[in-house]
Design a protein around this motif. Sequence first.
Motif, PDB file in Angstrom:
ATOM      1  N   TYR A   7       3.319   0.929   4.097  1.00 24.30           N
ATOM      2  CA  TYR A   7       4.068   1.444   5.306  1.00 24.30           C
ATOM      3  C   TYR A   7       5.601   1.390   5.124  1.00 24.30           C
ATOM      4  O   TYR A   7       6.107   0.431   4.475  1.00 24.30           O
ATOM      5  CB  TYR A   7       3.789   0.275   6.490  1.00 24.30           C
ATOM      6  CG  TYR A   7       2.325  -0.006   6.734  1.00 24.30           C
ATOM      7  CD1 TYR A   7       1.702   0.686   7.741  1.00 24.30           C
ATOM      8  CD2 TYR A   7       1.249  -0.664   5.844  1.00 24.30           C
ATOM      9  CE1 TYR A   7       0.383   0.729   8.108  1.00 24.30           C
ATOM     10  CE2 TYR A   7       0.187  -0.871   6.214  1.00 24.30           C
ATOM     11  CZ  TYR A   7      -0.316   0.033   7.365  1.00 24.30           C
ATOM     12  OH  TYR A   7      -1.584  -0.226   7.634  1.00 24.30           O
ATOM     13  N   ALA A   9       9.309   3.847   5.655  1.00 24.80           N
ATOM     14  CA  ALA A   9      10.092   5.174   6.527  1.00 24.80           C
ATOM     15  C   ALA A   9      11.020   5.885   5.420  1.00 24.80           C
ATOM     16  O   ALA A   9      11.208   5.342   4.276  1.00 24.80           O
ATOM     17  CB  ALA A   9      11.158   4.359   7.512  1.00 24.80           C
ATOM     18  N   LEU A  10      11.009   7.124   5.767  1.00 20.93           N
ATOM     19  CA  LEU A  10      12.018   8.000   4.836  1.00 20.93           C
ATOM     20  C   LEU A  10      13.208   7.803   4.460  1.00 20.93           C
ATOM     21  O   LEU A  10      13.651   7.662   3.508  1.00 20.93           O
ATOM     22  CB  LEU A  10      11.698   9.501   5.308  1.00 20.93           C
ATOM     23  CG  LEU A  10      10.330  10.131   5.569  1.00 20.93           C
ATOM     24  CD1 LEU A  10      10.457  11.399   6.362  1.00 20.93           C
ATOM     25  CD2 LEU A  10       9.549  10.031   4.399  1.00 20.93           C
ATOM     26  N   CYS A  12      14.252   4.844   4.100  1.00 23.99           N
ATOM     27  CA  CYS A  12      14.518   3.145   3.359  1.00 23.99           C
ATOM     28  C   CYS A  12      14.460   3.599   1.908  1.00 23.99           C
ATOM     29  O   CYS A  12      13.563   4.118   1.338  1.00 23.99           O
ATOM     30  CB  CYS A  12      13.184   2.620   3.769  1.00 23.99           C
ATOM     31  SG  CYS A  12      12.834   1.134   2.759  1.00 23.99           S
ATOM     32  N   CYS A  15      11.626   1.886   0.149  1.00 19.55           N
ATOM     33  CA  CYS A  15      10.102   2.609   0.086  1.00 19.55           C
ATOM     34  C   CYS A  15      10.064   3.624  -0.910  1.00 19.55           C
ATOM     35  O   CYS A  15       8.945   3.686  -1.465  1.00 19.55           O
ATOM     36  CB  CYS A  15      10.269   3.108   1.559  1.00 19.55           C
ATOM     37  SG  CYS A  15      10.103   1.838   2.925  1.00 19.55           S
ATOM     38  N   ARG A  16      11.300   4.240  -1.016  1.00 21.90           N
ATOM     39  CA  ARG A  16      11.210   5.298  -1.955  1.00 21.90           C
ATOM     40  C   ARG A  16      11.295   4.786  -3.518  1.00 21.90           C
ATOM     41  O   ARG A  16      10.380   5.451  -4.337  1.00 21.90           O
ATOM     42  CB  ARG A  16      12.671   6.200  -1.723  1.00 21.90           C
ATOM     43  CG  ARG A  16      12.516   6.906  -0.471  1.00 21.90           C
ATOM     44  CD  ARG A  16      13.789   8.024  -0.621  1.00 21.90           C
ATOM     45  NE  ARG A  16      15.196   7.418  -0.675  1.00 21.90           N
ATOM     46  CZ  ARG A  16      15.961   6.860   0.059  1.00 21.90           C
ATOM     47  NH1 ARG A  16      15.702   7.101   1.471  1.00 21.90           N
ATOM     48  NH2 ARG A  16      17.199   6.444  -0.096  1.00 21.90           N
ATOM     49  N   LYS A  19       7.336   3.957  -3.803  1.00 22.42           N
ATOM     50  CA  LYS A  19       6.500   5.283  -3.820  1.00 22.42           C
ATOM     51  C   LYS A  19       6.829   5.782  -5.353  1.00 22.42           C
ATOM     52  O   LYS A  19       5.914   6.512  -5.932  1.00 22.42           O
ATOM     53  CB  LYS A  19       6.941   6.236  -2.928  1.00 22.42           C
ATOM     54  CG  LYS A  19       6.346   5.649  -1.459  1.00 22.42           C
ATOM     55  CD  LYS A  19       6.932   6.486  -0.367  1.00 22.42           C
ATOM     56  CE  LYS A  19       6.708   8.011  -0.609  1.00 22.42           C
ATOM     57  NZ  LYS A  19       6.920   8.850   0.397  1.00 22.42           N
ATOM     58  N   TRP A  31       0.340   6.804   2.509  1.00 26.04           N
ATOM     59  CA  TRP A  31       1.741   6.624   3.315  1.00 26.04           C
ATOM     60  C   TRP A  31       1.763   6.815   4.874  1.00 26.04           C
ATOM     61  O   TRP A  31       1.112   7.574   5.309  1.00 26.04           O
ATOM     62  CB  TRP A  31       2.571   7.646   2.762  1.00 26.04           C
ATOM     63  CG  TRP A  31       3.889   7.809   3.547  1.00 26.04           C
ATOM     64  CD1 TRP A  31       4.277   8.640   4.339  1.00 26.04           C
ATOM     65  CD2 TRP A  31       5.008   6.906   3.257  1.00 26.04           C
ATOM     66  NE1 TRP A  31       5.575   8.477   4.859  1.00 26.04           N
ATOM     67  CE2 TRP A  31       6.159   7.158   4.327  1.00 26.04           C
ATOM     68  CE3 TRP A  31       5.284   5.817   2.378  1.00 26.04           C
ATOM     69  CZ2 TRP A  31       7.311   6.605   4.272  1.00 26.04           C
ATOM     70  CZ3 TRP A  31       6.360   5.049   2.444  1.00 26.04           C
ATOM     71  CH2 TRP A  31       7.488   5.507   3.467  1.00 26.04           C
ATOM     72  N   ASP A  33       4.194   6.359   7.810  1.00 20.07           N
ATOM     73  CA  ASP A  33       5.765   6.185   8.271  1.00 20.07           C
ATOM     74  C   ASP A  33       5.732   5.457   9.496  1.00 20.07           C
ATOM     75  O   ASP A  33       5.141   5.953  10.622  1.00 20.07           O
ATOM     76  CB  ASP A  33       6.289   7.605   8.509  1.00 20.07           C
ATOM     77  CG  ASP A  33       7.661   7.717   8.641  1.00 20.07           C
ATOM     78  OD1 ASP A  33       8.280   6.738   9.357  1.00 20.07           O
ATOM     79  OD2 ASP A  33       8.541   8.861   8.555  1.00 20.07           O
ATOM     80  N   ASP A  35       8.252   4.835  11.467  1.00 17.20           N
ATOM     81  CA  ASP A  35       9.100   5.676  12.524  1.00 17.20           C
ATOM     82  C   ASP A  35       8.306   6.609  13.415  1.00 17.20           C
ATOM     83  O   ASP A  35       8.673   7.008  14.386  1.00 17.20           O
ATOM     84  CB  ASP A  35      10.177   6.340  11.888  1.00 17.20           C
ATOM     85  CG  ASP A  35      11.540   5.504  11.457  1.00 17.20           C
ATOM     86  OD1 ASP A  35      11.335   4.199  11.880  1.00 17.20           O
ATOM     87  OD2 ASP A  35      12.089   5.884  10.478  1.00 17.20           O
ATOM     88  N   GLN A  36       7.187   7.073  12.720  1.00 17.48           N
ATOM     89  CA  GLN A  36       6.269   7.831  13.442  1.00 17.48           C
ATOM     90  C   GLN A  36       4.935   7.327  14.270  1.00 17.48           C
ATOM     91  O   GLN A  36       4.371   7.968  14.874  1.00 17.48           O
ATOM     92  CB  GLN A  36       5.797   9.017  12.432  1.00 17.48           C
ATOM     93  CG  GLN A  36       6.781   9.712  11.801  1.00 17.48           C
ATOM     94  CD  GLN A  36       7.817  10.540  12.780  1.00 17.48           C
ATOM     95  OE1 GLN A  36       7.355  11.207  13.635  1.00 17.48           O
ATOM     96  NE2 GLN A  36       9.126  10.437  12.660  1.00 17.48           N
ATOM     97  N   SER A  41       4.155   0.509  13.086  1.00 15.81           N
ATOM     98  CA  SER A  41       5.393  -0.249  13.105  1.00 15.81           C
ATOM     99  C   SER A  41       5.092  -1.668  13.925  1.00 15.81           C
ATOM    100  O   SER A  41       5.643  -2.810  13.164  1.00 15.81           O
ATOM    101  CB  SER A  41       6.440   0.308  14.135  1.00 15.81           C
ATOM    102  OG  SER A  41       7.561  -0.202  14.305  1.00 15.81           O
TER     103      SER A  41
END
Length: 85
Positions: A7, A9-10, A12, A15-16, A19, A31, A33, A35-36, A41
């Motif tokens: 879990y 967000a792009l 973050c 997070c990157r 990943k 994955w 997101d 935010d989506q 969340s």
Amino acid sequence: MAGLTVYGALWCGDCRRSKRLLDRLHVPYTWIDVDQDEDASELVRTINGGYRAIPVIVFPDGHHLTEPADRDLLNHVEDAGLVTL
């Protein structure tokens, strides 16, 4: 046994980073997101005692890590038998 669920967000950086490590180790994950996906969340907030700290990485056995350092994530992935180094 299913793979990991990540879990995040792009936007973050942590997070990157997580990943990238999982991709480099060829560890399968789903994955999501936050935010989506408002439900995701809310789950992150529940796991983190009201905070939306990400990434949250949920393992097949149900345990999770929040904002793990690479070494911690690697150790947990190895312990879960998802990668052998």
